[in-house]
Design an enzyme around this catalytic site. Structure first.
Site, PDB file in Angstrom:
ATOM      1  N   LYS A  53       0.827  -1.209   0.000  1.00  0.00           N
ATOM      2  CA  LYS A  53       0.000   0.000   0.000  1.00  0.00           C
ATOM      3  C   LYS A  53       0.862   1.261   0.000  1.00  0.00           C
ATOM      4  O   LYS A  53       0.565   2.231  -0.704  1.00  0.00           O
ATOM      5  CB  LYS A  53      -0.939  -0.026   1.208  1.00  0.00           C
ATOM      6  CG  LYS A  53      -2.024  -1.087   1.094  1.00  0.00           C
ATOM      7  CD  LYS A  53      -2.710  -1.388   2.410  1.00  0.00           C
ATOM      8  CE  LYS A  53      -3.690  -2.527   2.258  1.00  0.00           C
ATOM      9  NZ  LYS A  53      -4.274  -2.972   3.535  1.00  0.00           N
ATOM     10  N   GLN A  97      -4.216  -1.367   9.609  1.00  0.00           N
ATOM     11  CA  GLN A  97      -4.026  -2.728   9.123  1.00  0.00           C
ATOM     12  C   GLN A  97      -4.514  -3.737  10.163  1.00  0.00           C
ATOM     13  O   GLN A  97      -4.089  -3.713  11.313  1.00  0.00           O
ATOM     14  CB  GLN A  97      -2.547  -2.972   8.799  1.00  0.00           C
ATOM     15  CG  GLN A  97      -2.266  -4.334   8.204  1.00  0.00           C
ATOM     16  CD  GLN A  97      -2.930  -4.540   6.855  1.00  0.00           C
ATOM     17  OE1 GLN A  97      -2.930  -3.659   6.007  1.00  0.00           O
ATOM     18  NE2 GLN A  97      -3.503  -5.705   6.660  1.00  0.00           N
ATOM     19  N   ASP A 120     -11.130   3.133   4.240  1.00  0.00           N
ATOM     20  CA  ASP A 120     -11.382   1.688   4.186  1.00  0.00           C
ATOM     21  C   ASP A 120     -12.881   1.388   4.122  1.00  0.00           C
ATOM     22  O   ASP A 120     -13.283   0.280   3.787  1.00  0.00           O
ATOM     23  CB  ASP A 120     -10.768   1.001   5.413  1.00  0.00           C
ATOM     24  CG  ASP A 120      -9.712  -0.023   5.035  1.00  0.00           C
ATOM     25  OD1 ASP A 120      -9.507  -0.243   3.827  1.00  0.00           O
ATOM     26  OD2 ASP A 120      -9.107  -0.613   5.939  1.00  0.00           O
TER      27      ASP A 120
END
Length: 292
Positions: A53, A97, A120
């Protein structure tokens, strides 16, 4: 034979467009989108995902704010750090994460992310709006969003079609089923307690496989001409590979390719799209900061 949907090529096309948009934002508004990627601990898989990412951000010209914490960080300390990121005007998106260490309640931590920075798409308000007719979330979860983008770019019509989602996780199964509903598909979700899964899947014009079970969906489960999006990412032993394993999907690719109309491979299908959609969401978050 099925048309193979090249997720890697589609994702690269999207990322190229994002890079152009980022340059435009920088020159026209002196604005560089910023994504804070938060990782706790040293889990190897998580480190790999985060590295991917961050590299993608750099390639697109997005500022990556690296936030790394030891596994010993307390839940309250992590919450404080998230609040600081919420208050930082250079941070337009926040990604935490998962999984987090067991002593940290991920629901509490994710709930602290400002909805305006929830790139997200997992904030309860974003998921809630996704579930409601006539409402639109600020952000849609990246993997489900990528699935629908692959279908759209492959010319698959959703309206009035029968879609079956295999799996009901909060990350993929649930939100992708809601997106399909919003697109006027008729949606069925099957899971570990569903009876006669095969017969239900056989009726589908569109299959989203997100169960996390290697080769679960066989060729004879698939209606001829169906569109198949394989979200599964499963490691199976393979002594012929240097690593000793290879990655496969939830769909038996060899069998399915003889029956389906179009099909995503694993790897190289949905995975690259997830990262592309994260970058897209981050740029959208930054654009909302522009005062017109």
């Amino acid at each position: 034979m099925a048309t193979i949907i090249d997720g890697k090529a589609i994702a690269q096309s999207i990322r190229d467009g994002i890079a152009t948009e980022v340059k435009s934002l920088s020159s026209s508004h002196n604005l560089v989108p910023g994504l804070a990627v938060v990782i706790v601990g040293t889990d190897k898989d998580s480190q790999t995902y985060v590295s991917t990412k961050r590299k993608a951000c750099a390639e697109a010209g997005i500022r990556s704010i690296d936030v790394d914490f030891p596994e010993s960080i307390s839940e309250s300390e992590l919450v404080d750090q998230v609040r600081q990121l919420n208050a930082n005007p250079d941070v337009h998106g926040i990604l935490i994460q998962l999984p987090l260490p067991k002593h940290i309640n991920d629901e509490r931590v994710l709930g602290e992310i400002s909805i305006e920075k929830d790139v997200d798409g997992f904030h309860p308000l974003n998921i809630g709006k996704l579930a409601m007719k006539g409402r639109e979330p600020l952000f849609v979860p990246c993997t489900p969003k990528g699935c629908l983008e692959l279908l759209a770019r492959s010319g698959v019509t959703l309206k009035g079609k029968r879609a079956v989602v295999v799996g009901r996780s909060n990350i993929v199964g649930l939100p992708v089923s809601l997106l399909l509903l919003k697109a006027d598909a008729t949606v069925t979700v099957v899971h570990s307690h569903t009876q006669n899964i095969e017969s239900i899947v056989r009726e589908a014009d569109i299959i989203i496989a997100a169960a996390g079970r290697a080769f679960m969906i066989k060729g004879d489960w698939i209606k001829p001409g169906a569109a198949v999006i394989d979200v599964g990412m499963n490691a199976i032993d393979d002594p012929s590979r240097k690593r000793g394993y290879r990655l496969v999907g939830d769909v038996d690719f060899v069998e399915a390719s003889k029956v389906a109309g179009c099909l995503t491979p694993v790897p190289g299908g949905v995975g690259p799209m997830t990262v592309a959609m994260l970058l897209k969401n981050t740029v959208e978050a930054a654009k909302r900061q522009i005062v017109t």
